[in-house]
Design a protein around this motif. Structure first.
Motif, PDB file in Angstrom:
ATOM      1  N   GLY A  78       2.315  -3.350  -7.244  1.00  0.00           N
ATOM      2  CA  GLY A  78       3.220  -2.260  -6.834  1.00  0.00           C
ATOM      3  C   GLY A  78       3.082  -1.075  -7.771  1.00  0.00           C
ATOM      4  N   VAL A  79       3.051  -1.337  -9.069  1.00  0.00           N
ATOM      5  CA  VAL A  79       2.860  -0.262 -10.057  1.00  0.00           C
ATOM      6  C   VAL A  79       1.463   0.346  -9.868  1.00  0.00           C
ATOM      7  CG1 VAL A  79       2.809   0.354 -12.501  1.00  0.00           C
ATOM      8  CG2 VAL A  79       4.385  -1.416 -11.716  1.00  0.00           C
ATOM      9  N   ALA A  80       0.483  -0.523  -9.624  1.00  0.00           N
ATOM     10  CA  ALA A  80      -0.891  -0.023  -9.426  1.00  0.00           C
ATOM     11  C   ALA A  80      -0.949   0.884  -8.197  1.00  0.00           C
ATOM     12  CB  ALA A  80      -1.857  -1.189  -9.287  1.00  0.00           C
ATOM     13  N   ALA A  81      -0.249   0.488  -7.129  1.00  0.00           N
ATOM     14  CA  ALA A  81      -0.229   1.341  -5.923  1.00  0.00           C
ATOM     15  C   ALA A  81       0.419   2.687  -6.255  1.00  0.00           C
ATOM     16  CB  ALA A  81       0.531   0.634  -4.801  1.00  0.00           C
ATOM     17  N   ARG A  82       1.468   2.648  -7.051  1.00  0.00           N
ATOM     18  CA  ARG A  82       2.175   3.876  -7.448  1.00  0.00           C
ATOM     19  C   ARG A  82       1.212   4.839  -8.160  1.00  0.00           C
ATOM     20  NH1 ARG A  82       7.667   3.055 -10.930  1.00  0.00           N
ATOM     21  NH2 ARG A  82       8.680   2.828  -8.926  1.00  0.00           N
ATOM     22  N   TYR A  83       0.355   4.316  -9.022  1.00  0.00           N
ATOM     23  CA  TYR A  83      -0.503   5.173  -9.856  1.00  0.00           C
ATOM     24  C   TYR A  83      -1.920   5.383  -9.334  1.00  0.00           C
ATOM     25  CZ  TYR A  83       3.005   5.685 -13.384  1.00  0.00           C
ATOM     26  OH  TYR A  83       4.161   6.045 -14.034  1.00  0.00           O
ATOM     27  N   LEU A  84      -2.425   4.426  -8.543  1.00  0.00           N
ATOM     28  CA  LEU A  84      -3.864   4.481  -8.240  1.00  0.00           C
ATOM     29  C   LEU A  84      -4.194   4.720  -6.768  1.00  0.00           C
ATOM     30  CD1 LEU A  84      -4.997   1.407 -10.408  1.00  0.00           C
ATOM     31  CD2 LEU A  84      -4.978   3.827 -11.085  1.00  0.00           C
ATOM     32  N   ALA A  85      -3.262   4.372  -5.862  1.00  0.00           N
ATOM     33  CA  ALA A  85      -3.610   4.459  -4.432  1.00  0.00           C
ATOM     34  C   ALA A  85      -3.490   5.886  -3.936  1.00  0.00           C
ATOM     35  CB  ALA A  85      -2.697   3.535  -3.622  1.00  0.00           C
ATOM     36  N   ARG A  86      -4.272   6.188  -2.900  1.00  0.00           N
ATOM     37  CA  ARG A  86      -4.138   7.502  -2.255  1.00  0.00           C
ATOM     38  C   ARG A  86      -2.782   7.544  -1.548  1.00  0.00           C
ATOM     39  NH1 ARG A  86      -9.557   9.350   0.657  1.00  0.00           N
ATOM     40  NH2 ARG A  86      -7.930  10.224   1.964  1.00  0.00           N
ATOM     41  N   LYS A  87      -2.087   8.648  -1.733  1.00  0.00           N
ATOM     42  CA  LYS A  87      -0.723   8.740  -1.173  1.00  0.00           C
ATOM     43  C   LYS A  87      -0.742   8.794   0.355  1.00  0.00           C
ATOM     44  CE  LYS A  87       0.999   8.477  -5.156  1.00  0.00           C
ATOM     45  NZ  LYS A  87       0.411   7.210  -5.534  1.00  0.00           N
ATOM     46  N   ASP A  88      -1.914   9.149   0.933  1.00  0.00           N
ATOM     47  CA  ASP A  88      -1.992   9.214   2.398  1.00  0.00           C
ATOM     48  C   ASP A  88      -2.446   7.881   3.009  1.00  0.00           C
ATOM     49  OD1 ASP A  88      -4.580   9.200   1.515  1.00  0.00           O
ATOM     50  OD2 ASP A  88      -5.232  10.959   2.633  1.00  0.00           O
ATOM     51  N   SER A  89      -2.418   6.806   2.228  1.00  0.00           N
ATOM     52  CA  SER A  89      -2.868   5.492   2.740  1.00  0.00           C
ATOM     53  C   SER A  89      -2.032   5.078   3.952  1.00  0.00           C
ATOM     54  CB  SER A  89      -2.744   4.426   1.645  1.00  0.00           C
ATOM     55  OG  SER A  89      -3.550   4.759   0.546  1.00  0.00           O
ATOM     56  N   GLU A  90      -2.736   4.652   5.021  1.00  0.00           N
ATOM     57  CA  GLU A  90      -2.027   4.278   6.255  1.00  0.00           C
ATOM     58  C   GLU A  90      -2.197   2.816   6.637  1.00  0.00           C
ATOM     59  OE1 GLU A  90      -3.252   6.922   9.377  1.00  0.00           O
ATOM     60  OE2 GLU A  90      -2.012   8.565   8.600  1.00  0.00           O
ATOM     61  N   THR A  91      -3.334   2.224   6.183  1.00  0.00           N
ATOM     62  CA  THR A  91      -3.613   0.844   6.599  1.00  0.00           C
ATOM     63  C   THR A  91      -3.831  -0.050   5.375  1.00  0.00           C
ATOM     64  OG1 THR A  91      -4.630   1.654   8.622  1.00  0.00           O
ATOM     65  CG2 THR A  91      -5.193  -0.582   7.973  1.00  0.00           C
ATOM     66  N   VAL A  92      -3.158  -1.189   5.389  1.00  0.00           N
ATOM     67  CA  VAL A  92      -3.310  -2.159   4.291  1.00  0.00           C
ATOM     68  C   VAL A  92      -3.910  -3.454   4.849  1.00  0.00           C
ATOM     69  CG1 VAL A  92      -2.104  -3.538   2.537  1.00  0.00           C
ATOM     70  CG2 VAL A  92      -1.306  -1.231   3.049  1.00  0.00           C
ATOM     71  N   ALA A  93      -4.974  -3.928   4.219  1.00  0.00           N
ATOM     72  CA  ALA A  93      -5.524  -5.242   4.574  1.00  0.00           C
ATOM     73  C   ALA A  93      -4.950  -6.280   3.620  1.00  0.00           C
ATOM     74  CB  ALA A  93      -7.042  -5.224   4.477  1.00  0.00           C
ATOM     75  N   VAL A  94      -4.490  -7.373   4.190  1.00  0.00           N
ATOM     76  CA  VAL A  94      -3.913  -8.471   3.396  1.00  0.00           C
ATOM     77  C   VAL A  94      -4.886  -9.637   3.463  1.00  0.00           C
ATOM     78  CG1 VAL A  94      -1.981 -10.083   3.230  1.00  0.00           C
ATOM     79  CG2 VAL A  94      -1.573  -7.726   3.994  1.00  0.00           C
ATOM     80  N   LEU A  95      -5.476  -9.997   2.336  1.00  0.00           N
ATOM     81  CA  LEU A  95      -6.434 -11.115   2.328  1.00  0.00           C
ATOM     82  C   LEU A  95      -5.781 -12.300   1.627  1.00  0.00           C
ATOM     83  CD1 LEU A  95      -9.780  -9.270   1.416  1.00  0.00           C
ATOM     84  CD2 LEU A  95      -8.590  -9.404   3.606  1.00  0.00           C
TER      85      LEU A  95
END
Ligand SMILES: NC(=O)c1ccc[n+]([C@@H]2O[C@H](COP(=O)([O-])OP(=O)(O)OC[C@H]3O[C@@H](n4cnc5c(N)ncnc54)[C@H](O)[C@@H]3O)[C@@H](O)[C@H]2O)c1
Length: 373
Positions: free
Chosen positions: A142-159
């Motif tokens: 969650g913290v990594a998503a806050r700092y590293l992910a593109r804010k326009d991310s629309e699709t998440v793959a769950v493996l």
């Protein structure tokens, strides 16, 4: 007359009341821990102060009929830590794991956490820690998503559609409000379908399931990996698209070309240095590498094909603004997290404080006066 010692017992229900399911609180808590890891105000086990934990590994066979024997996911692990800053407390997470548990109506692993006064060693609290551990594990990506992910991310793959990825997704989505779609992949279709039903119901996100990893990754802006080791999980370099954020919480293998080209951020480079040290000390480095999430990375570092851990970036450095995280919208960023006791102690302490404040839990007596004082 010696000193009376009481401690607080928090059942699973008590930890819920104290906020273990409060995603924002858990992410903020993990963020504080990342900062302390970066500045070095913590201790974990072993001579390096950075060991993941000490495992009790069972033998394949034994002359003693009652001795536990090796089996899928069968082990005990102790994970001690001191955490500084405003926490300033010691603790130990202790768990037993056995893949046969679900048939008995139990989770695969059963976890508890002790918190102790750093000076006297007296117990402060004893907590049910299955939810706590899942919450801290999910808060990390969650913290990594806050700092590293593109804010326009629309699709998440769950493996890997188990309990840990439920917590990871809950946390990741809380940071990426534009996500509209999830694609769930598991080796068991029943698991991915159940997961999607849960995500629709609890997280109000839509999506689909697939039995094909490549298909799961096709449109993924963010990928969360938390599969168990029932079957090796392999991702080809070309299946991961431009700008992706790959959040690794469980084992995964990919092509050397991916590892060597991605912007790789670690949860704590010192933890990984210790894994490598422990691999050397084990006498069978290759076997040790096979059993840890970072194994494929360490092999490339050993071969001189990736930067040394000492020259690499930890997420705490990014949070503190000392090192760069994502450098462009196009680059593929990978975050790898192997789990640290510091996060258990950090979240456990926050729940303990909240429980004291709200009168949650049961006070238990260690002694009125110690017999041997
Ligand atoms: N990094 C950390 O801090 C941390 C903490 C806890 C657990 N973990 C790891 O997270 C992983 C998941 O743990 P969990 O408790 O959710 O386990 P779980 O058994 O509840 O779920 C794991 C899921 O992965 C699926 N799976 C297994 N192999 C797969 C493959 N090759 N491809 C796709 N799916 C596959 C299983 O069918 C299962 O549905 C484990 O590897 C565990 O060790 C990491």
């Amino acid at each position: 007359m010696g000193k009376r010692t009481e401690f607080l017992y928090l059942s699973e229900k008590d930890t819920i009341e104290a906020g273990v399911l409060d995603v924002e609180m858990c992410i903020d808590n993990a963020q504080e821990v990342f900062k302390l890891l970066s500045i070095g105000d913590y201790l974990m086990g072993g001579s390096s102060h950075n060991s993941h934990g000490l495992g009790l590994v069972f033998p394949k066979e034994s002359p003693f009929p009652n001795m536990p024997l090796a089996g899928p996911d069968r082990r005990f692990v102790a994970m001690p830590a001191y955490l500084g800053g405003d926490f300033d407390v010691c603790g130990n997470k202790w768990y037993g794991s056995n893949a046969a548990n679900p048939k008995k109506g139990l989770p695969r692993s059963v976890l508890t956490l002790n918190l102790n006064d750093k000076d006297t060693g007296e117990p402060l609290a004893f907590l049910s820690a299955n939810l706590l551990s899942a919450a801290r594990t999910g808060a990390v990506p969650g913290v990594a998503a806050r700092y590293l992910a593109r804010k326009d991310s629309e699709t998440v793959a769950v493996l890997g559609c188990g309990q840990i990825n439920r917590s990871c997704l809950r946390n990741i989505l809380s940071q990426l409000p534009k996500v509209k779609n999830i694609v769930c992949y598991d080796i068991f279709e029943t698991a991915s379908k159940k997961y999607l039903d849960w995500a629709r119901e609890e997280l109000k996100v839509d999506g689909r399931t697939t039995m094909d990893v490549q298909d799961a990754l096709k449109d993924a802006d963010v990928v969360t990996v938390a599969a168990s080791r029932l079957k090796p999980l392999y991702i080809k370099d070309e299946w991961l698209k431009e700008g992706v954020t790959l959040l690794i919480t469980g084992p995964v293998q990919t092509d050397a070309s991916y590892w060597m080209s991605t912007n790789l951020i670690y949860d704590n480079t010192k933890l990984h240095e210790t894994y490598v040290q422990e691999a050397v000390e084990s006498g069978d480095k290759e076997q040790y590498y096979d059993g840890v999430i970072g194994g494929p990375i360490y092999r490339l570092i050993d071969a001189g094909k990736m930067p040394k851990l000492q020259d690499s970036v930890s997420l705490g450095d990014v949070i503190l603004g000392q090192k760069e995280g994502r450098k462009s919208e196009k680059e593929r960023v990978t975050f790898v997290a192997c789990g640290m006791a510091a996060f258990d102690v950090g979240l456990g302490y926050a729940l303990y404080q909240k429980a004291l404040e709200k009168g949650i839990g049961t006070k238990l007596l260690l002694w009125d006066s110690p017999f041997q004082a």
